[in-house]
Motif scaffolding. Structure first.
Motif, PDB file in Angstrom:
ATOM      1  N   ASP A   4     -66.603  47.899 -27.586  1.00 37.65           N
ATOM      2  CA  ASP A   4     -66.080  49.034 -27.382  1.00 37.65           C
ATOM      3  C   ASP A   4     -65.312  49.657 -28.492  1.00 37.65           C
ATOM      4  OD1 ASP A   4     -67.062  48.937 -24.717  1.00 37.65           O
ATOM      5  OD2 ASP A   4     -64.962  48.782 -23.941  1.00 37.65           O
ATOM      6  N   ASP A  21     -68.937  52.722 -26.020  1.00 40.56           N
ATOM      7  CA  ASP A  21     -69.285  51.660 -25.548  1.00 40.56           C
ATOM      8  C   ASP A  21     -70.668  51.110 -26.079  1.00 40.56           C
ATOM      9  OD1 ASP A  21     -70.046  48.973 -24.202  1.00 40.56           O
ATOM     10  OD2 ASP A  21     -69.903  49.819 -22.165  1.00 40.56           O
ATOM     11  N   SER A  33     -70.954  50.569 -31.810  1.00 42.10           N
ATOM     12  CA  SER A  33     -69.858  51.362 -31.520  1.00 42.10           C
ATOM     13  C   SER A  33     -68.938  51.627 -32.624  1.00 42.10           C
ATOM     14  CB  SER A  33     -68.847  50.699 -30.419  1.00 42.10           C
ATOM     15  OG  SER A  33     -68.296  49.368 -30.795  1.00 42.10           O
ATOM     16  N   SER A 152     -64.602  52.667 -20.185  1.00 42.07           N
ATOM     17  CA  SER A 152     -66.053  52.334 -20.277  1.00 42.07           C
ATOM     18  C   SER A 152     -66.203  51.516 -18.978  1.00 42.07           C
ATOM     19  CB  SER A 152     -66.250  51.561 -21.472  1.00 42.07           C
ATOM     20  OG  SER A 152     -65.781  50.222 -21.458  1.00 42.07           O
TER      21      SER A 152
END
Length: 181
Positions: A4, A21, A33, A152
């Motif tokens: 993330d 994510d 990411s 996320s």
């Protein structure tokens, strides 16, 4: 290694909060990411160039223009990570002058308002860098005391959906909310 990433950018009364994510786990998800975050940061900087930062000078940047800016940022990030495994992404643009939040989500990101009335933004199915249906930008009014949670799929928000302030303007116990997460 975390898959993330976040992008946080302020521009006068505008505040952008982006959760990304990367698809999969480990280093591959992390790399995706980070690449998407770099693309979003660059696209935001390019799109905001020339837009005044003083709230009084931003009258011409209405909700429609902000939505168009968000879609251009999405397109830039999508093009930059095309060919990868893809990523989920949620962009929240907060217009402090109008007290309004604009949300655009692709994949497994979510946003919740834990204030008096409460609302939840909805992300569209798909993956940034792979494919997704045309996104819908949602608009939500903001009120003093609102708590906004953007996540996320790594955070379980289902336990928080019932968390509401007892009356308008009442504050929520942030420590208790953090503990539930």
């Amino acid at each position: 290694v975390c898959g993330d990433s976040l992008v946080l950018m302020d521009h006068g009364p505008l505040s952008f909060r982006v959760v990304i994510d990367g698809t999969g786990h480990g280093q591959i998800a992390h790399d995706i990411s980070v690449e998407a975050a770099g693309a979003i940061e660059q696209a935001l900087q390019e799109q905001l160039e020339g837009i005044p930062t003083a709230a009084a000078e931003m009258r011409e940047l209405g909700a429609t223009a902000l939505d168009a800016l968000m879609l251009r940022v999405l397109d830039g990030a999508h093009a930059r990570i095309r060919g990868s495994r893809g990523a989920a992404m949620g962009i929240a643009a907060i217009d402090g002058r109008r007290r309004q939040l604009h949300f655009l989500g692709i994949g497994n990101t979510r946003i919740l308002q834990l204030g008096y009335k409460g609302w939840e933004g909805v992300s569209r199915d798909g993956q940034l860098g792979v494919s997704f249906r045309p996104p819908a930008i949602q608009h939500f009014a903001l009120h003093p005391g609102d708590v906004i949670l953007q996540t996320s799929d790594g955070i379980r928000t289902s336990t928080l959906r019932g968390v509401r302030a007892k009356r308008p303007g009442a504050s929520l116990n942030l420590e208790a909310i953090a503990y539930q997460l």
